[in-house]
Design an enzyme around this catalytic site. Sequence first.
Site, PDB file in Angstrom:
ATOM      1  N   ASP A  96       0.873  -1.167   0.000  1.00 44.33           N
ATOM      2  CA  ASP A  96       0.000   0.000   0.000  1.00 44.33           C
ATOM      3  C   ASP A  96       0.914   1.222   0.000  1.00 44.33           C
ATOM      4  O   ASP A  96       2.089   1.143   0.377  1.00 44.33           O
ATOM      5  CB  ASP A  96      -0.969   0.002   1.191  1.00 44.33           C
ATOM      6  CG  ASP A  96      -2.169   0.905   0.907  1.00 44.33           C
ATOM      7  OD1 ASP A  96      -2.083   1.745  -0.011  1.00 44.33           O
ATOM      8  OD2 ASP A  96      -3.194   0.800   1.607  1.00 44.33           O
TER       9      ASP A  96
HETATM   10  C1  BGC Z   1      -4.980   3.298  -0.188  1.00 40.73           C
HETATM   11  C2  BGC Z   1      -5.027   2.269  -1.296  1.00 40.73           C
HETATM   12  C3  BGC Z   1      -4.817   2.936  -2.619  1.00 40.73           C
HETATM   13  C4  BGC Z   1      -3.495   3.689  -2.597  1.00 40.73           C
HETATM   14  C5  BGC Z   1      -3.186   4.417  -3.875  1.00 40.73           C
HETATM   15  C6  BGC Z   1      -3.727   4.149  -0.251  1.00 40.73           C
HETATM   16  O1  BGC Z   1      -3.792   5.195   0.640  1.00 40.73           O
HETATM   17  O2  BGC Z   1      -5.051   2.658   1.056  1.00 40.73           O
HETATM   18  O3  BGC Z   1      -6.256   1.605  -1.280  1.00 40.73           O
HETATM   19  O4  BGC Z   1      -4.856   1.989  -3.641  1.00 40.73           O
HETATM   20  O5  BGC Z   1      -3.542   4.656  -1.553  1.00 40.73           O
HETATM   21  O6  BGC Z   1      -4.037   5.488  -4.049  1.00 40.73           O
END
Ligand code: BGC
Length: 708
Positions: free
Chosen positions: A250
């Site tokens: 993540d």
């Molecule tokens: C989120 C993810 C997301 C990623 C990219 C993170 O803060 O938890 O779900 O895919 O950001 O935007």
Amino acid sequence: MKNLLFIFFCPLIFLYAQQEKKVEDMLFQLTNEEKITMCHAQSKFTSPGVPRLGIPELSMSDGPHGIRPEINWDDWGYANWTNDYVTAFPALTCLAATFNPDLSMDYGISIGEEARYRKKDILLGPGVNIYRTPLNGRNFEYMGEDPYLASELVVPYVKGVQKNGVAACVKHYALNNQEQWRGHINVEVSDRALHEIYLPAFKAAVKQGNAWAIMGSYNKFRGQHCCHNDLLLNKILKKSWGFDGVVISDWGGVHNTDEAIHNGLDIEMGTPSDRSHSKRYPYNSNFLGNPFLKKIIEGDVEESILDDKVRRILRLMMRTSLNKDRPFGSINSKQHYETAYKIASEGVVLLKNAENFLPLDKSKQIKIAIIGENAEKSMSVGGGSSELKPDKEISPLFGIKKEFKNAVIKYAKGYSSNPDEDHDDLRKEALTIVKESDVVLFIGGLNKNNFQDSEANDRKNYQLPYGQPKLINEISKHNKNIAVILISGNAVKTDWKTNVKSILQTWYLGSEAGNAIASILSGEINPSGKLPFTFPESLTDNGAHYFGKLSYPGDGESQYYKEDILVGYRWHDTKNIKPSFSFGHGLSYTSFELTDINSNKKNYSTNETIKISCNVKNTGEFEGKEVVQVYIGKVKSKVNRAKKELRGFKKVFVKVNKSEKTEIEIPVKNLAYYNEIESDWEIEKGDYIIYVGNASNNILDKIIITIT
Ligand code: BGC
């Protein structure tokens, strides 16, 4: 049979071998420096290829309800492109509420086509974290509280996306069940709850859906961050489930080079770049950048570990960016809107309908008062990374006006999420039109603001916000004909429910929101959605909250999932705590009778399949769909068990006065529990009760079977 299997699998094995050979050929030509760059980002949403060899970079996008607007290369600002308007598909809670895996396949195919058109190789979705508490700000991005339901729906979604040569990246693995303190909270949960509740949907996505990517979550599990968690990534995902795809962190979820190298992470995303370090390669300072390279050069880390990561990345490229045969995709097509509409209208749940108040007769010249901010608020923008820039978004107000052409419709906001507005004025204006109308449609719920249904924070309490409960109660004193249309991705307290005639749970429905809601209100579509999670009466009736702060949200450092396997309806059923609305509940404008409920046998061995047959008769005045739900519970188990658990379901369309026979198959092995001493699944012998009904709290027949 064996010959048939051989004929079917032989070409697949051949293609896989061909793909692997190409992967090895490419790997052989790469320098260690090139391999390392592939293991981390080069911008907010891309990771590098190898220009020298024509290996393209990988382009990623959120997910999971449509393709996110373009973000700047190296900061979080919008790129302000004009070609990134998309179809907003309904939120995954709505998809779960359809109880319809065919629609999940349509969803996956359509969103995959949009991703492909936008030149994305990896879609950051779907999300399958289990709904543990109604306060979790991101529940709307997930598929509810039941692992079986989520598993049945995630598999076709993943397959649909990947038909386009776009990888689905299933997230957030694992135990990311709250947003509060998501970056550091350490989750402590038993092996049983882990394997029986929190992992099955991920496992199904990998083993049945063949997902090509998976995203590690922000939180810790047993003291180690999930983006580099040895147990979750190496032992369970890669070794036990045989995952051959790519683990992506993540964004900003990586904290430690050694763990990232050794504990199963393949691509590091979202760690900030450092331009003082290098202008040309500012992401080389990432944990899996130069620090990793140094360890390889100095011989501290074996090259085979790097090769394993790069092999996975190249394999994903063969499936996506290097796949010359993949389709070109499409965007905002008529078919995508049709899919969005179908899912939206099949996911809406009719929670209450006293005196058959709904549907409203659209041929009549009724006076309708529409009250509530959500009648005109866009719900596709905001909410965090799942935000969208919809090419079209029909608001409920617009949709209802279009559908009810003969009606006299007046609108007043009644309340506002903006504290600067004069709330008393809004209230008075609403009451004035309520008094002079035949019918009131209160369109409220939550929204995508911070501390509502939104990423990075949880809700602060269980109530409807902005004084809505008080307003609903006040309106009911002046007009009894009220339907409340709840727009949310979470359960809310409904202590006002006896004062209203109907309640619809309508989720975040995306581009077709207003059309779908209007079709349900007019009876053009007969509601057939079922709740994918429980609405407790009060927060402490929910299992996670019952055990206090250490269970949710934790002490700031750790939290303990004390309700263990008894999540959602499993808790309510087993402890006999009546919820406001139960898992699987959802009314229809027609009535159904479930009769002739039978099992094919009474005694089964462990490798057999239980077949439950049932007759669904439409005894009302509308054609419609009903969901036959099969729950199973163990009589006298040697371990703690939920009273019953969803093990099968089928959505059946039945015309007026007609019957449809349906059969639901449940392999006996699916009744296994996770034996913590053996660290393996065990099927307990003995008697089980099969409960068949159309909601977890509406069981129409029970059958006792024996596993021998
Ligand atoms: C989120 C993810 C997301 C990623 C990219 C993170 O803060 O938890 O779900 O895919 O950001 O935007």
